[in-house]
Design an enzyme around this catalytic site. Structure first.
Site, mmCIF file in Angstrom:
data_model
loop_
_atom_site.group_PDB
_atom_site.id
_atom_site.type_symbol
_atom_site.label_atom_id
_atom_site.label_comp_id
_atom_site.label_asym_id
_atom_site.label_seq_id
_atom_site.Cartn_x
_atom_site.Cartn_y
_atom_site.Cartn_z
ATOM 1 N N CYS A 100 -20.149 -31.326 5.580
ATOM 2 C CA CYS A 100 -19.975 -29.869 5.672
ATOM 3 C C CYS A 100 -18.583 -29.507 6.195
ATOM 4 O O CYS A 100 -17.899 -28.635 5.649
ATOM 5 C CB CYS A 100 -21.054 -29.280 6.564
ATOM 6 N N HIS A 134 -20.252 -24.279 12.307
ATOM 7 C CA HIS A 134 -19.056 -24.904 12.890
ATOM 8 C C HIS A 134 -17.904 -23.893 12.813
ATOM 9 O O HIS A 134 -17.898 -23.016 11.937
ATOM 10 C CB HIS A 134 -18.597 -26.099 12.073
HETATM 11 P P1 NAD Z 1 -32.422 -34.320 7.761
HETATM 12 O O1 NAD Z 1 -32.800 -35.229 8.871
HETATM 13 O O2 NAD Z 1 -32.616 -32.870 7.900
HETATM 14 O O3 NAD Z 1 -33.190 -34.764 6.423
HETATM 15 C C1 NAD Z 1 -33.303 -36.083 6.026
HETATM 16 C C2 NAD Z 1 -34.665 -36.268 5.380
HETATM 17 O O4 NAD Z 1 -34.777 -37.601 4.898
HETATM 18 C C3 NAD Z 1 -35.817 -36.045 6.348
HETATM 19 O O5 NAD Z 1 -36.796 -35.265 5.689
HETATM 20 C C4 NAD Z 1 -36.329 -37.461 6.636
HETATM 21 O O6 NAD Z 1 -37.715 -37.493 6.923
HETATM 22 C C5 NAD Z 1 -36.034 -38.125 5.314
HETATM 23 N N1 NAD Z 1 -35.923 -39.589 5.397
HETATM 24 C C6 NAD Z 1 -35.684 -40.371 6.452
HETATM 25 N N2 NAD Z 1 -35.639 -41.654 6.089
HETATM 26 C C7 NAD Z 1 -35.850 -41.688 4.755
HETATM 27 C C8 NAD Z 1 -35.940 -42.715 3.794
HETATM 28 N N3 NAD Z 1 -35.784 -43.994 4.116
HETATM 29 N N4 NAD Z 1 -36.163 -42.365 2.505
HETATM 30 C C9 NAD Z 1 -36.314 -41.074 2.147
HETATM 31 N N5 NAD Z 1 -36.247 -40.054 3.017
HETATM 32 C C10 NAD Z 1 -36.016 -40.360 4.310
HETATM 33 O O7 NAD Z 1 -30.928 -34.689 7.401
HETATM 34 P P2 NAD Z 1 -29.861 -33.733 6.702
HETATM 35 O O8 NAD Z 1 -29.240 -32.894 7.740
HETATM 36 O O9 NAD Z 1 -30.461 -33.103 5.505
HETATM 37 O O10 NAD Z 1 -28.768 -34.801 6.280
HETATM 38 C C11 NAD Z 1 -28.846 -35.541 5.077
HETATM 39 C C12 NAD Z 1 -27.456 -36.018 4.705
HETATM 40 O O11 NAD Z 1 -26.637 -34.869 4.484
HETATM 41 C C13 NAD Z 1 -26.732 -36.856 5.769
HETATM 42 O O12 NAD Z 1 -25.884 -37.761 5.105
HETATM 43 C C14 NAD Z 1 -25.908 -35.815 6.499
HETATM 44 O O13 NAD Z 1 -24.788 -36.365 7.144
HETATM 45 C C15 NAD Z 1 -25.504 -34.924 5.337
HETATM 46 N N6 NAD Z 1 -25.139 -33.549 5.715
HETATM 47 C C16 NAD Z 1 -25.858 -32.849 6.637
HETATM 48 C C17 NAD Z 1 -25.457 -31.564 6.963
HETATM 49 C C18 NAD Z 1 -26.174 -30.754 7.997
HETATM 50 O O14 NAD Z 1 -25.562 -29.961 8.667
HETATM 51 N N7 NAD Z 1 -27.458 -30.878 8.168
HETATM 52 C C19 NAD Z 1 -24.367 -30.987 6.336
HETATM 53 C C20 NAD Z 1 -23.689 -31.699 5.347
HETATM 54 C C21 NAD Z 1 -24.071 -32.997 5.042
#
Ligand code: NAD
Length: 334
Positions: free
Chosen positions: A141, A217
């Site tokens: 992000c 942010h």
């Molecule tokens: P999150 O924790 O909200 O969601 C992740 C999901 O994956 C959860 O539902 C979890 O239960 C599931 N999960 C866990 N282990 C798993 C597995 N082995 N197989 C399948 N599903 C599984 O995380 P998020 O914030 O959505 O982040 C996901 C990605 O996006 C990360 O790489 C993060 O760095 C990136 N990201 C996050 C944001 C943010 O602000 N939240 C912004 C940009 C990028």
């Protein structure tokens, strides 16, 4: 023919990408994976989305709850042209071998290291480099926010210095902090500068702090200029840059709170603000230095990039057409 898309990891990013895929006329959401039958899994079902167990080991949880799944990740992989991996950082790299084995293209998120994919991606900066690729990483992000505005100013940039004031946790997150402290990232540069350089070649140094807020942010950006530019020029450039919006303190946008309220007033799903918010009054030129301040809605700015990455990788549209379609479908203001 619509391309068939699966989502592995239905959390903050995964559910928003799923929503966005369902809004596209050239994509079909085949299903999403869950590790457990929690409220998000039930909600997905209510929305008519097929839910798959993220692996066989999780099946007993669903069986115990009487939650019928459509299969496991391997079954989902057999049905899709592309999988969007939105699992927690680091898990995507481990999943890559499953995608390779299934011969399915994959998009990874910013929590993965750059070498997980062939290209690190921000649509308006390097759409073309993802065309036809099998593995693409949509950057984080913060990196997406930096790249959107810096790319627009690229020809003027000699050196960028940026400070990231990062939200401690997403609103639904109860595991992370701090709740009463300011936590510096003591490594300089923070990972953000090098991450920007995986997308565009600019000189950049970054520092970062985590603060107790969940909304957005904020980035404080200073640029040493290679050639002169006026404040009016910068305003014009940002006004003509897609997925960047100018917000005026004069109109009541005093903080991230009012910017998020603006997204709520738009009746955006989950109060998403896909656009990067630049405070208009912060745009200042002092000699050969340009300053501005921007805010990033961490939960949603990367969602349009995932949609554009799907189109690039499956060669569905050129850059302009893809960005136009994505923007229109998500109600992105410009
Ligand atoms: P999150 O924790 O909200 O969601 C992740 C999901 O994956 C959860 O539902 C979890 O239960 C599931 N999960 C866990 N282990 C798993 C597995 N082995 N197989 C399948 N599903 C599984 O995380 P998020 O914030 O959505 O982040 C996901 C990605 O996006 C990360 O790489 C993060 O760095 C990136 N990201 C996050 C944001 C943010 O602000 N939240 C912004 C940009 C990028």
């Amino acid at each position: 023919m619509k391309v068939k898309v699966g989502i592995n990891g239905y959390g903050t990013i995964g559910k928003r990408v799923a929503y966005a895929v369902m809004k596209q006329d050239d994509m079909e959401l085949v299903g999403v994976t869950k590790t457990k039958p929690d409220f998000e899994a039930y909600r997905a079902k209510e929305l008519g989305i097929d839910v798959y167990a993220a692996s066989e080991e999780f099946l007993p949880r669903f069986e115990k709850a009487g939650f019928e799944v459509a299969g496991t990740l391997n079954d989902l992989l057999e049905k899709v042209d592309i999988i969007v991996d939105a699992t927690p950082g680091g898990v995507g790299a481990k999943n890559k071998q499953l995608y390779e084995k299934a011969g399915v293209k994959a998009i990874f998120q910013g929590g993965e290291k750059a070498d997980v994919a062939e290209v690190s991606f921000v649509a308006q900066a390097n759409y073309e480099s993802a065309i036809g690729k099998n593995y693409v990483r949509v950057v984080s992000c913060n990196t997406t926010g930096l790249v959107r505005t810096l790319n627009a100013l690229r020809e003027y940039i000699d050196y960028v210095y940026a400070v990231m004031i990062r939200r401690a946790a997403d609103p639904n997150d109860t595991k992370r902090g701090p709740i009463n402290a300011i936590k510096p990232t003591v490594e300089v540069p923070s990972h953000h500068g090098p991450d920007v350089q995986t997308v565009i070649p600019v000189n950049i140094e970054t520092m970062a702090f985590v603060v107790p807020t969940t909304l957005m942010h904020v980035h404080s950006i200073m640029i040493e200029l290679k050639k002169p530019i006026t404040e009016k020029d910068v305003i014009d450039i940002f006004e003509n840059t897609t997925r960047v919006l100018l917000f005026e303190k004069e109109k009541g946008f005093e903080s991230t709170a009012q910017i998020i309220e603006f997204a709520r007033d738009l009746h955006r799903e989950w109060n998403n603000l896909y656009e990067i918010a630049v405070w208009k009054e912060s745009i200042s030129v002092k000699g050969n230095r340009l300053f501005y301040i921007q805010a990033v809605h961490q939960e949603s700015d990367v969602i349009p990039e995932n949609i554009d990455a799907i189109r690039a990788m499956l060669e569905l549209a050129d850059k302009e057409e893809s960005i136009r379609k994505t923007n229109k479908s998500l109600g992105i203001l410009k």
